[in-house]
Design a protein around this motif. Structure first.
Motif, PDB file in Angstrom:
ATOM      1  N   GLU A  50       2.851  47.779  58.843  1.00  0.00           N
ATOM      2  CA  GLU A  50       2.868  47.750  57.380  1.00  0.00           C
ATOM      3  C   GLU A  50       1.526  47.293  56.828  1.00  0.00           C
ATOM      4  OE1 GLU A  50       4.693  44.636  54.219  1.00  0.00           O
ATOM      5  OE2 GLU A  50       6.167  45.553  55.558  1.00  0.00           O
ATOM      6  N   LEU A  51       0.994  46.250  57.434  1.00  0.00           N
ATOM      7  CA  LEU A  51      -0.274  45.682  56.976  1.00  0.00           C
ATOM      8  C   LEU A  51      -1.406  46.699  57.102  1.00  0.00           C
ATOM      9  CD1 LEU A  51      -1.236  42.667  56.163  1.00  0.00           C
ATOM     10  CD2 LEU A  51      -2.259  42.676  58.439  1.00  0.00           C
ATOM     11  N   ARG A  52      -1.474  47.368  58.248  1.00  0.00           N
ATOM     12  CA  ARG A  52      -2.578  48.302  58.512  1.00  0.00           C
ATOM     13  C   ARG A  52      -2.435  49.613  57.757  1.00  0.00           C
ATOM     14  NH1 ARG A  52      -2.180  47.127  64.952  1.00  0.00           N
ATOM     15  NH2 ARG A  52      -3.301  45.111  64.986  1.00  0.00           N
ATOM     16  N   CYS A  53      -1.217  49.946  57.360  1.00  0.00           N
ATOM     17  CA  CYS A  53      -0.994  51.196  56.613  1.00  0.00           C
ATOM     18  C   CYS A  53      -1.115  51.011  55.105  1.00  0.00           C
ATOM     19  CB  CYS A  53       0.384  51.770  56.936  1.00  0.00           C
ATOM     20  SG  CYS A  53       0.553  52.415  58.600  1.00  0.00           S
ATOM     21  N   GLN A  54      -0.819  49.802  54.616  1.00  0.00           N
ATOM     22  CA  GLN A  54      -0.702  49.603  53.178  1.00  0.00           C
ATOM     23  C   GLN A  54      -1.660  48.565  52.590  1.00  0.00           C
ATOM     24  OE1 GLN A  54       1.401  51.395  51.206  1.00  0.00           O
ATOM     25  NE2 GLN A  54       2.116  52.542  52.979  1.00  0.00           N
ATOM     26  N   GLU A  55      -2.112  47.594  53.398  1.00  0.00           N
ATOM     27  CA  GLU A  55      -2.784  46.442  52.811  1.00  0.00           C
ATOM     28  C   GLU A  55      -4.223  46.225  53.276  1.00  0.00           C
ATOM     29  OE1 GLU A  55      -0.146  43.141  53.486  1.00  0.00           O
ATOM     30  OE2 GLU A  55       1.547  44.168  52.568  1.00  0.00           O
ATOM     31  N   ILE A  56      -4.534  46.552  54.518  1.00  0.00           N
ATOM     32  CA  ILE A  56      -5.887  46.331  55.026  1.00  0.00           C
ATOM     33  C   ILE A  56      -6.425  47.607  55.653  1.00  0.00           C
ATOM     34  CG2 ILE A  56      -7.327  45.062  56.666  1.00  0.00           C
ATOM     35  CD1 ILE A  56      -5.516  42.696  56.387  1.00  0.00           C
ATOM     36  N   ALA A  57      -7.581  48.046  55.179  1.00  0.00           N
ATOM     37  CA  ALA A  57      -8.295  49.180  55.775  1.00  0.00           C
ATOM     38  C   ALA A  57      -9.488  48.627  56.539  1.00  0.00           C
ATOM     39  CB  ALA A  57      -8.764  50.150  54.689  1.00  0.00           C
ATOM     40  N   LEU A  58      -9.773  49.212  57.693  1.00  0.00           N
ATOM     41  CA  LEU A  58     -10.867  48.736  58.534  1.00  0.00           C
ATOM     42  C   LEU A  58     -11.738  49.891  58.992  1.00  0.00           C
ATOM     43  CD1 LEU A  58     -12.305  46.560  60.315  1.00  0.00           C
ATOM     44  CD2 LEU A  58     -10.655  47.133  62.114  1.00  0.00           C
ATOM     45  N   LEU A  59     -13.048  49.737  58.777  1.00  0.00           N
ATOM     46  CA  LEU A  59     -14.023  50.659  59.360  1.00  0.00           C
ATOM     47  C   LEU A  59     -14.747  49.908  60.470  1.00  0.00           C
ATOM     48  CD1 LEU A  59     -15.716  53.221  59.551  1.00  0.00           C
ATOM     49  CD2 LEU A  59     -17.200  52.292  57.759  1.00  0.00           C
ATOM     50  N   THR A  71      -1.194  60.023  55.102  1.00  0.00           N
ATOM     51  CA  THR A  71      -1.079  59.240  53.867  1.00  0.00           C
ATOM     52  C   THR A  71      -0.990  60.097  52.610  1.00  0.00           C
ATOM     53  OG1 THR A  71      -3.487  59.115  53.598  1.00  0.00           O
ATOM     54  CG2 THR A  71      -2.431  57.400  54.930  1.00  0.00           C
ATOM     55  N   GLY A  72      -1.651  61.251  52.615  1.00  0.00           N
ATOM     56  CA  GLY A  72      -1.670  62.101  51.428  1.00  0.00           C
ATOM     57  C   GLY A  72      -2.399  61.487  50.249  1.00  0.00           C
ATOM     58  N   ILE A  73      -3.318  60.579  50.528  1.00  0.00           N
ATOM     59  CA  ILE A  73      -4.026  59.872  49.462  1.00  0.00           C
ATOM     60  C   ILE A  73      -5.006  60.775  48.720  1.00  0.00           C
ATOM     61  CG2 ILE A  73      -5.774  58.078  49.042  1.00  0.00           C
ATOM     62  CD1 ILE A  73      -3.017  56.940  49.326  1.00  0.00           C
ATOM     63  N   LEU A  74      -5.739  61.609  49.460  1.00  0.00           N
ATOM     64  CA  LEU A  74      -6.762  62.452  48.843  1.00  0.00           C
ATOM     65  C   LEU A  74      -6.343  63.913  48.875  1.00  0.00           C
ATOM     66  CD1 LEU A  74     -10.001  60.950  50.496  1.00  0.00           C
ATOM     67  CD2 LEU A  74      -8.956  60.315  48.312  1.00  0.00           C
ATOM     68  N   ASP A  75      -6.633  64.635  47.790  1.00  0.00           N
ATOM     69  CA  ASP A  75      -6.428  66.077  47.840  1.00  0.00           C
ATOM     70  C   ASP A  75      -7.745  66.735  48.272  1.00  0.00           C
ATOM     71  OD1 ASP A  75      -8.120  66.335  45.557  1.00  0.00           O
ATOM     72  OD2 ASP A  75      -6.394  66.181  44.210  1.00  0.00           O
ATOM     73  N   GLN A  92      -6.313  55.777  52.637  1.00  0.00           N
ATOM     74  CA  GLN A  92      -5.092  54.976  52.721  1.00  0.00           C
ATOM     75  C   GLN A  92      -5.071  53.974  51.579  1.00  0.00           C
ATOM     76  OE1 GLN A  92      -6.232  52.466  56.464  1.00  0.00           O
ATOM     77  NE2 GLN A  92      -4.994  51.127  55.151  1.00  0.00           N
ATOM     78  N   PRO A  93      -3.883  53.472  51.230  1.00  0.00           N
ATOM     79  CA  PRO A  93      -3.825  52.366  50.268  1.00  0.00           C
ATOM     80  C   PRO A  93      -4.381  51.110  50.927  1.00  0.00           C
ATOM     81  CG  PRO A  93      -1.659  53.384  50.605  1.00  0.00           C
ATOM     82  CD  PRO A  93      -2.556  53.868  51.693  1.00  0.00           C
ATOM     83  N   PHE A  94      -4.941  50.202  50.152  1.00  0.00           N
ATOM     84  CA  PHE A  94      -5.384  48.925  50.707  1.00  0.00           C
ATOM     85  C   PHE A  94      -5.587  47.897  49.600  1.00  0.00           C
ATOM     86  CE2 PHE A  94      -9.219  51.556  50.147  1.00  0.00           C
ATOM     87  CZ  PHE A  94     -10.029  50.734  49.375  1.00  0.00           C
ATOM     88  N   ASP A  95      -5.411  46.629  49.989  1.00  0.00           N
ATOM     89  CA  ASP A  95      -5.720  45.493  49.127  1.00  0.00           C
ATOM     90  C   ASP A  95      -7.058  44.873  49.524  1.00  0.00           C
ATOM     91  OD1 ASP A  95      -3.220  45.570  47.684  1.00  0.00           O
ATOM     92  OD2 ASP A  95      -2.279  44.782  49.493  1.00  0.00           O
ATOM     93  N   TYR A 108     -10.165  50.701  41.395  1.00  0.00           N
ATOM     94  CA  TYR A 108      -8.902  51.367  41.070  1.00  0.00           C
ATOM     95  C   TYR A 108      -7.721  50.631  41.700  1.00  0.00           C
ATOM     96  CZ  TYR A 108      -5.244  54.956  41.190  1.00  0.00           C
ATOM     97  OH  TYR A 108      -4.056  55.641  41.075  1.00  0.00           O
ATOM     98  N   ARG A 109      -7.929  50.118  42.907  1.00  0.00           N
ATOM     99  CA  ARG A 109      -6.851  49.442  43.630  1.00  0.00           C
ATOM    100  C   ARG A 109      -6.869  47.928  43.435  1.00  0.00           C
ATOM    101  NH1 ARG A 109      -4.387  53.039  46.522  1.00  0.00           N
ATOM    102  NH2 ARG A 109      -5.461  54.932  47.220  1.00  0.00           N
ATOM    103  N   ASP A 110      -7.844  47.424  42.670  1.00  0.00           N
ATOM    104  CA  ASP A 110      -8.019  45.980  42.515  1.00  0.00           C
ATOM    105  C   ASP A 110      -8.121  45.317  43.887  1.00  0.00           C
ATOM    106  OD1 ASP A 110      -8.299  43.510  41.241  1.00  0.00           O
ATOM    107  OD2 ASP A 110      -6.140  43.132  41.245  1.00  0.00           O
ATOM    108  N   ALA A 111      -8.897  45.939  44.769  1.00  0.00           N
ATOM    109  CA  ALA A 111      -8.978  45.501  46.163  1.00  0.00           C
ATOM    110  C   ALA A 111     -10.262  44.716  46.435  1.00  0.00           C
ATOM    111  CB  ALA A 111      -8.921  46.714  47.086  1.00  0.00           C
ATOM    112  N   GLY A 112     -10.204  43.922  47.496  1.00  0.00           N
ATOM    113  CA  GLY A 112     -11.375  43.183  47.944  1.00  0.00           C
ATOM    114  C   GLY A 112     -12.198  44.005  48.911  1.00  0.00           C
TER     115      GLY A 112
END
Length: 220
Positions: A88-97, A120-124, A164-167, A196-200
């Motif tokens: 859940e965390l890696r799919c929705q909350e934290i993205a890592l490069l 994820t279908g995030i980008l078209d 992907q979504p991320f915080d 847009y995502r109010d992410a860090g």
């Protein structure tokens, strides 16, 4: 939704016995009583090669647990997370490069991006093309990644990370092989998505840092 990531008295096990060294004593992360990444932050972590940048991100992401101290996400110690929570965390909350990018060299630029985006279908398609165009690699869309330069591969990996979504988004030396112009474009794209995502945003570097607007520089 992740709001805070807090580390307390954190130290890689490999650094044990080095607590009195200048590198550890001058660090704002290692052996610090408490340091918190807050949702919406803009932080550039700086350290010399071998200073533990990749290790820190791997600890937070749960790829490694060879550390002393504690890491909390929204007040919960990550050592208590089960597989379901990590997924859940890696799919929705934290993205890592990761620094090594982990692209598939035999696949094309688009195929590498779609591996994640189809889940994820995030980008078209138009958004993917827009990012590729802004980063100067739209003409490489159907070329195998193995045929690209390291700098071009970094740009592909950055686009894929955004699928992907991320915080929080963690970027390990994301622009080490990019010139200033492409660095700025990468920073603009990442900041647009994070806003847009109010992410860090937490990015690492050994000198060529991601050119974010008004970041906080933290010595690892």
């Amino acid at each position: 939704m992740a709001e805070t990531i807090t580390i307390k008295k954190l130290l890689p096990e490999v650094f044990k016995g080095m607590e009195d060294s200048p590198a550890i004593q001058n660090s704002k992360i290692w052996e610090n009583p408490s340091f918190t990444f807050k949702k919406g932050c803009r932080i550039c972590l700086q350290a010399e090669s071998g200073g533990g940048k990749s290790s820190l991100l791997s600890f937070i992401y749960g790829n490694r647990n060879d550390y002393i101290g504690e890491i909390f996400i929204d007040g919960v110690n990550i050592r208590k997370f089960d597989i379901k929570k990590w997924c859940e965390l890696r799919c929705q909350e934290i993205a890592l490069l990761p620094q090594e990018m982990r692209l598939f060299p035999e696949l094309t630029v688009l195929q590498n991006i779609e591996l994640k985006n189809q889940i994820t279908g995030i980008l078209d398609e138009s958004q993917i093309d827009s990012y590729l165009s802004r980063l100067g690699i739209l003409d490489k869309k159907n070329i195998a990644v193995a045929k690209l330069s390291i700098g071009q591969q970094q740009r592909v990996a950055i686009i894929r990370t955004l699928c992907q979504p991320f915080d929080f988004i963690f970027l390990d030396e994301p622009v080490s092989h990019l010139d200033e112009m492409n660095n700025r474009i990468v920073a603009e794209i990442i900041e647009e998505v994070a806003l847009y995502r109010d992410a860090g945003i937490i990015s690492t570097s050994v000198g060529n840092h991601l050119l974010l607007k008004n970041p906080e520089f933290v010595n690892l």
